[in-house]
Design a protein around this motif. Sequence first.
Motif, PDB file in Angstrom:
ATOM      1  N   SER A  48     -12.309  24.494 -44.348  1.00 48.83           N
ATOM      2  CA  SER A  48     -12.043  25.903 -44.050  1.00 48.83           C
ATOM      3  C   SER A  48     -13.336  26.687 -43.876  1.00 48.83           C
ATOM      4  CB  SER A  48     -11.209  26.528 -45.168  1.00 48.83           C
ATOM      5  OG  SER A  48     -11.889  26.425 -46.410  1.00 48.83           O
ATOM      6  N   GLU A  49     -14.452  26.166 -44.462  1.00 56.25           N
ATOM      7  CA  GLU A  49     -15.740  26.836 -44.355  1.00 56.25           C
ATOM      8  C   GLU A  49     -16.669  26.167 -43.347  1.00 56.25           C
ATOM      9  OE1 GLU A  49     -17.470  27.353 -48.246  1.00 56.25           O
ATOM     10  OE2 GLU A  49     -15.505  27.285 -49.196  1.00 56.25           O
ATOM     11  N   CYS A  50     -16.392  24.890 -43.028  1.00 50.94           N
ATOM     12  CA  CYS A  50     -17.271  24.135 -42.133  1.00 50.94           C
ATOM     13  C   CYS A  50     -16.476  23.623 -40.938  1.00 50.94           C
ATOM     14  CB  CYS A  50     -17.892  22.944 -42.868  1.00 50.94           C
ATOM     15  SG  CYS A  50     -18.703  23.382 -44.416  1.00 50.94           S
ATOM     16  N   LYS A  51     -17.186  23.253 -39.904  1.00 46.95           N
ATOM     17  CA  LYS A  51     -16.531  22.670 -38.742  1.00 46.95           C
ATOM     18  C   LYS A  51     -16.178  21.211 -39.027  1.00 46.95           C
ATOM     19  CE  LYS A  51     -18.741  25.574 -35.242  1.00 46.95           C
ATOM     20  NZ  LYS A  51     -19.580  25.583 -34.026  1.00 46.95           N
ATOM     21  N   PRO A  52     -14.904  20.831 -38.905  1.00 47.54           N
ATOM     22  CA  PRO A  52     -14.522  19.434 -39.172  1.00 47.54           C
ATOM     23  C   PRO A  52     -15.165  18.435 -38.230  1.00 47.54           C
ATOM     24  CG  PRO A  52     -12.593  20.881 -39.126  1.00 47.54           C
ATOM     25  CD  PRO A  52     -13.748  21.684 -38.599  1.00 47.54           C
ATOM     26  N   SER A  53     -15.632  18.888 -37.074  1.00 45.86           N
ATOM     27  CA  SER A  53     -16.282  17.958 -36.145  1.00 45.86           C
ATOM     28  C   SER A  53     -17.539  17.346 -36.771  1.00 45.86           C
ATOM     29  CB  SER A  53     -16.640  18.667 -34.843  1.00 45.86           C
ATOM     30  OG  SER A  53     -17.464  19.797 -35.099  1.00 45.86           O
ATOM     31  N   GLY A  54     -18.195  18.081 -37.663  1.00 47.87           N
ATOM     32  CA  GLY A  54     -19.357  17.534 -38.365  1.00 47.87           C
ATOM     33  C   GLY A  54     -18.958  16.381 -39.266  1.00 47.87           C
ATOM     34  N   ALA A  55     -17.802  16.513 -39.917  1.00 44.81           N
ATOM     35  CA  ALA A  55     -17.303  15.425 -40.757  1.00 44.81           C
ATOM     36  C   ALA A  55     -17.020  14.182 -39.914  1.00 44.81           C
ATOM     37  CB  ALA A  55     -16.044  15.875 -41.494  1.00 44.81           C
ATOM     38  N   ALA A  56     -16.489  14.385 -38.713  1.00 49.34           N
ATOM     39  CA  ALA A  56     -16.209  13.243 -37.826  1.00 49.34           C
ATOM     40  C   ALA A  56     -17.490  12.511 -37.459  1.00 49.34           C
ATOM     41  CB  ALA A  56     -15.491  13.730 -36.572  1.00 49.34           C
ATOM     42  N   ARG A  57     -18.551  13.260 -37.147  1.00 49.91           N
ATOM     43  CA  ARG A  57     -19.815  12.609 -36.782  1.00 49.91           C
ATOM     44  C   ARG A  57     -20.407  11.852 -37.972  1.00 49.91           C
ATOM     45  NH1 ARG A  57     -20.349  17.398 -33.675  1.00 49.91           N
ATOM     46  NH2 ARG A  57     -21.494  18.450 -35.344  1.00 49.91           N
ATOM     47  N   CYS A  58     -20.297  12.437 -39.157  1.00 44.12           N
ATOM     48  CA  CYS A  58     -20.808  11.749 -40.351  1.00 44.12           C
ATOM     49  C   CYS A  58     -20.013  10.469 -40.632  1.00 44.12           C
ATOM     50  CB  CYS A  58     -20.739  12.678 -41.565  1.00 44.12           C
ATOM     51  SG  CYS A  58     -21.888  14.072 -41.504  1.00 44.12           S
ATOM     52  N   ALA A  59     -18.695  10.532 -40.491  1.00 42.64           N
ATOM     53  CA  ALA A  59     -17.863   9.348 -40.711  1.00 42.64           C
ATOM     54  C   ALA A  59     -18.169   8.263 -39.680  1.00 42.64           C
ATOM     55  CB  ALA A  59     -16.387   9.733 -40.672  1.00 42.64           C
ATOM     56  N   GLN A  60     -18.417   8.675 -38.439  1.00 40.52           N
ATOM     57  CA  GLN A  60     -18.776   7.692 -37.405  1.00 40.52           C
ATOM     58  C   GLN A  60     -20.116   7.032 -37.719  1.00 40.52           C
ATOM     59  OE1 GLN A  60     -18.441  10.350 -34.050  1.00 40.52           O
ATOM     60  NE2 GLN A  60     -16.521   9.433 -33.363  1.00 40.52           N
ATOM     61  N   ALA A  61     -21.070   7.800 -38.263  1.00 44.32           N
ATOM     62  CA  ALA A  61     -22.358   7.226 -38.657  1.00 44.32           C
ATOM     63  C   ALA A  61     -22.168   6.211 -39.792  1.00 44.32           C
ATOM     64  CB  ALA A  61     -23.315   8.331 -39.093  1.00 44.32           C
ATOM     65  N   ALA A  62     -21.318   6.569 -40.760  1.00 40.07           N
ATOM     66  CA  ALA A  62     -21.033   5.636 -41.861  1.00 40.07           C
ATOM     67  C   ALA A  62     -20.383   4.362 -41.342  1.00 40.07           C
ATOM     68  CB  ALA A  62     -20.130   6.315 -42.894  1.00 40.07           C
ATOM     69  N   MET A  63     -19.496   4.514 -40.355  1.00 45.77           N
ATOM     70  CA  MET A  63     -18.815   3.359 -39.767  1.00 45.77           C
ATOM     71  C   MET A  63     -19.813   2.439 -39.065  1.00 45.77           C
ATOM     72  SD  MET A  63     -15.534   2.392 -39.265  1.00 45.77           S
ATOM     73  CE  MET A  63     -14.722   1.118 -38.287  1.00 45.77           C
ATOM     74  N   ALA A  64     -20.735   3.038 -38.318  1.00 43.02           N
ATOM     75  CA  ALA A  64     -21.702   2.244 -37.558  1.00 43.02           C
ATOM     76  C   ALA A  64     -22.695   1.535 -38.475  1.00 43.02           C
ATOM     77  CB  ALA A  64     -22.448   3.140 -36.567  1.00 43.02           C
ATOM     78  N   LEU A  65     -23.127   2.228 -39.535  1.00 49.66           N
ATOM     79  CA  LEU A  65     -24.149   1.652 -40.415  1.00 49.66           C
ATOM     80  C   LEU A  65     -23.578   0.693 -41.450  1.00 49.66           C
ATOM     81  CD1 LEU A  65     -26.192   4.908 -41.134  1.00 49.66           C
ATOM     82  CD2 LEU A  65     -26.993   2.943 -39.827  1.00 49.66           C
ATOM     83  N   GLY A  66     -22.307   0.879 -41.807  1.00 51.93           N
ATOM     84  CA  GLY A  66     -21.789   0.182 -42.980  1.00 51.93           C
ATOM     85  C   GLY A  66     -20.863  -0.978 -42.723  1.00 51.93           C
ATOM     86  N   ARG A  67     -20.862  -1.524 -41.515  1.00 48.94           N
ATOM     87  CA  ARG A  67     -19.924  -2.612 -41.206  1.00 48.94           C
ATOM     88  C   ARG A  67     -20.112  -3.807 -42.123  1.00 48.94           C
ATOM     89  NH1 ARG A  67     -17.001  -1.859 -36.632  1.00 48.94           N
ATOM     90  NH2 ARG A  67     -17.701  -0.232 -35.215  1.00 48.94           N
ATOM     91  N   ASN A  68     -21.355  -4.106 -42.506  1.00 46.48           N
ATOM     92  CA  ASN A  68     -21.624  -5.250 -43.374  1.00 46.48           C
ATOM     93  C   ASN A  68     -22.068  -4.846 -44.770  1.00 46.48           C
ATOM     94  OD1 ASN A  68     -21.140  -7.082 -41.225  1.00 46.48           O
ATOM     95  ND2 ASN A  68     -23.215  -6.744 -40.463  1.00 46.48           N
ATOM     96  N   MET A  69     -21.945  -3.537 -45.100  1.00 41.70           N
ATOM     97  CA  MET A  69     -22.474  -3.072 -46.390  1.00 41.70           C
ATOM     98  C   MET A  69     -21.418  -2.413 -47.268  1.00 41.70           C
ATOM     99  SD  MET A  69     -26.033  -1.478 -44.912  1.00 41.70           S
ATOM    100  CE  MET A  69     -26.608  -0.917 -46.518  1.00 41.70           C
TER     101      MET A  69
END
Length: 536
Positions: free
Chosen positions: A413-434
């Motif tokens: 409600s205070e932040c843009k949810p699109s930022g959360a999507a980009r952060c989750a995508q970064a976690a997905m890309a970096l964490g496939r084997n971790m």
Amino acid sequence: MKPSNVKKQIREYALAAVKRSILLNPRDWQHWNLLGVIASSVELSNLDLAQHAFIKSIQLEKNNAITWTNLGTLYLYLNEIQLAHEAFKVAQRSEPSYIESWIGQALVAESMNHEDAMDLFRHTTQLGIHMESCIGYSHWVCSTLKNSDNQNDPHYTYSIEKMFAVPVAGDAMVWYTGNIKGNACAYNMLGFLLERQQLYRGAAEAFETALQLLATDEDSTLRDIVLNNHGRVLVYLQRYEEAICQYQKIKKADFITQCGLSVAYFKAKMYEDSYAAYETALEWLAPTDGQKSHILVAMAAVAYMCQGLEDSKTLLFQCITLKPPSVQGLFAFCSLGMLHSDLTLAELALKELIPYRDSPEYVSHIAVFKAYTHFLQGRSAEAIRALSSTVHRHPGEPSLWLALALLLLHLYSECKPSGAARCAQAAMALGRNMIDVSKVMSLVSLSHLLSGNAVESLRTSQKAVHMFPDIPDNWVVLIASFMPKCIHQHSLEDALWLKRLISHVRRKLNASRQMSQWLSNHERKVTLIAEEYRNH
């Protein structure tokens, strides 16, 4: 006549027969090789004759991998390591695919504690199936898994992870135990390798077989090891009473087995027995103050379940006075402060954690604790700033990106949810084997849904379901993403399909209570929508 005498007599008959064969055809290298094999048998043990026969066979056929390997084996038995190495090397050069010569070279390396032994045994498994190859490679894999304190070590990463050592060694031991059924050590290794693959039921069966084979063994050392392994796997299978029985059969308890018994008691909700078992480990078996500190944290967890908050705090205070203190104990302090609205206690614990804030093992946990301490005090901007600064210091840590995505979703409600999507995508890309990324894709979809991008949300939720169809969270987000389309297009067909999907998820997947309630509410909502469309 005794069986040993019968075997010796048969060997003597064989020796006489092969000598006669040599008299009839002295130019056949196979006859001389066979003479060496028979002469070197346990029953005859005529090693001088065996060496002479092997050398004669090689003189008749120089490119002879079989006889060179047999000669190398004889030298290895006599502890002539250099001669054995030279013989196996010639055999490998004569026929590179001859598996026995590579096994011999691996045994030479193993006898010298050379680092190439594991690589050589792995190569033998690639060439084919052989009993000595199977058990040799599995032994090295189990030893590396047991003795590796640092899983980020390059040797561990290459030899275990990149070479898929655990499943390969597990398959090798399945074959070995299928042919050699009387080796308890082999069944123990098989159980250990299956446990590493989270195949707990098969591991339990392997340990049970090993215990049956050791039932009459007077040496209790190996039996205690197998009992400990079996008890640990039974805890994973939630067969807590059986696990307790296995741990209680151990004759010489040590720190590890006593902690395993304590965990089994705790899982069985026998908290007083668990506490008493931990006390025994603390007073008599813990080898260092660091281990004692960890035991006090476990005792605090048990005390919190059955005695209350104050007793748990007392134990945690004792824990952090030891050197080195348990970092998990400081985490527990911080957690108690957050759970019981004592944020002063949480902040004190965070000050004690400052020396560990950039440690790869603890960085994500400390960053999350710090951010959520600000969050609980209503300082949302400071929470995001604290977590973001840690992400900037450690941009390659996927758990930090995931934590930032979750925090932004909490504050959508205070932040843009699109930022959360980009952060989750970064976690997905970096964490496939971790890290476990099975639920991360659903966070991406949820972020798009909250930002009003229903099309992208539906696309990513479908991808999440295809990648991880056994995760209820992904199906729930797919349903939520499809709801706007169902409502806006006024399609009876879409509404009926969505109703069937919700019913399928409720029946087939093990959803949490909150998810089940959400699914029930939306199933009723979709039913009403379908009735409305049908009436129109």
